[in-house]
Structures are given as structure tokens and as C-alpha cells.
Write an enzyme that holds these catalytic residues in place. Structure first.
Site, mmCIF file in Angstrom:
data_model
loop_
_atom_site.group_PDB
_atom_site.id
_atom_site.type_symbol
_atom_site.label_atom_id
_atom_site.label_comp_id
_atom_site.label_asym_id
_atom_site.label_seq_id
_atom_site.Cartn_x
_atom_site.Cartn_y
_atom_site.Cartn_z
ATOM 1 N N GLU A 92 -0.844 2.201 -3.329
ATOM 2 C CA GLU A 92 -0.245 1.260 -2.366
ATOM 3 C C GLU A 92 -0.679 -0.175 -2.629
ATOM 4 O OE1 GLU A 92 -1.199 2.837 1.514
ATOM 5 O OE2 GLU A 92 0.388 4.346 1.401
ATOM 6 N N HIS A 124 4.999 3.416 6.111
ATOM 7 C CA HIS A 124 4.308 4.405 6.934
ATOM 8 C C HIS A 124 5.189 4.956 8.053
ATOM 9 C CE1 HIS A 124 1.064 2.340 4.843
ATOM 10 N NE2 HIS A 124 0.377 3.461 4.995
#
Length: 172
Positions: A92, A124
Site C-alpha cells: 500500500e 478500504h
């Protein structure tokens, strides 16, 4: 879980290849060991200071930290520990900090920070299936703030190791 880690890792590698071979005029920073160590250490100290209230709240408490949830030693949770403490922070931060900052390098500074942070936050959104919309809205807020913080670390240190370190601590 392994398929998801592998697919996201493939995207990160493809992004790096695109940036290295398709955009040669961008000089991609090559960190040295001392600069990576300094960036990681300074971000670890700063991130631990941010979480110090959380740690102090548990001193003398019978409550356990989230770290007991996933363990590299436990066969049942090892893959989740790998995902949360290694794969997710590394992948990420490479995608949403390093690659995004290079892709948006020609944009105003605020856009270079907010856009990748917002995309990081939206990444997310899939948690809505397991925890519900009310929890996800809170999570989207703090992942947006964390994305801004990680972008700050990346910009200030010039190293992706700083936000990776902060992300590992945050997930822990």
C-alpha cells in the site's frame, strides 16, 4: 487471502515497471541503507508518539492489544499476520505513496497529498461486507488521515521506508 495479496503485489510491481520503463524522465529515488534506516527510525519514533496515549491507557489494564489477534507463530492466523504486518504496509505504501506521488508530481502539493490519501482510504471500502457501514465510515476517516500523515512522512524523508514503518506500527 493469498490470492488477494498476490494480485495486489502484481499491481504494485506493474506500477513500478510502468514508472521505470514508461516514464524515464522521472528519476526514481534509490534509497541508501543509511537513509532508509534514518527514515524508518524517525517515522517509528514519531508514530509511536502519536500512539503513546493508546499504549498508556493499557498500562496496568487487563485488556489486550490487537497484536494478540494475529501471530506469525500461530498457524491459524499466520497468513493474516503476514497480510497486516508485512504485505499490506509494503504494497500500500509503494502504491499509494511512492507511485502516486510520482504520478501526481506535476499537480499542486495539496492534490499530491489528498488524492492518494483519498484513494488509499477508499481502498478500504471493501470492509463494509464484514463490519458494516457505520464502522467503515469511521475507518475511511482515519485511513484518510493516516494517508495524509504517510504522505507527509514520504515527502519529508524522501523515502518510502518511513511510511512503511508507520503503517506497520499502525496495523500492529
Amino acid at each position: 487471502v493469498m490470492a488477494r495479496i498476490a494480485s495486489v503485489m502484481a499491481i504494485a510491481i506493474a506500477g513500478e515497471a510502468f514508472l521505470m520503463f514508461r516514464v524515464p524522465e522521472l528519476s526514481l529515488p534509490r534509497p541508501t541503507a543509511p537513509s532508509a534506516l534514518l527514515a524508518g527510525a524517525s517515522s517509528a519514533i514519531m508514530t509511536l508518539l502519536f500512539y503513546s496515549g493508546h499504549f498508556l491507557a493499557f498500562i496496568g489494564s487487563t485488556a489486550s492489544f490487537g497484536r494478540d489477534k494475529y501471530s506469525f507463530r500461530d498457524n491459524r492466523t499466520r497468513i493474516l499476520a503476514i497480510r497486516n504486518y508485512l504485505a499490506a504496509p509494503v504494497i500500500e505504501e509503494i502504491v499509494f505513496r511512492r507511485q502516486a506521488s510520482l504520478i501526481w508530481a506535476c499537480k499542486p502539493e495539496l492534490s499530491r497529498v489528498i488524492t492518494p490519501a483519498a484513494l488509499f482510504s477508499l481502498a478500504h471500502l471493501h470492509h463494509v461486507r464484514t463490519v458494516g457501514i457505520d464502522v467503515v465510515l469511521v475507518q475511511l476517516t482515519y485511513t484518510l488521515l493516516f494517508g495524509v500523515y504517510s504522505a507527509y512522512l514520504f515527502v519529508r524523508t524522501g523515502s518510502v521506508f518511513a511510511p512503511i514503518t508507520a503503517h506497520i506500527i499502525c496495523n500492529y
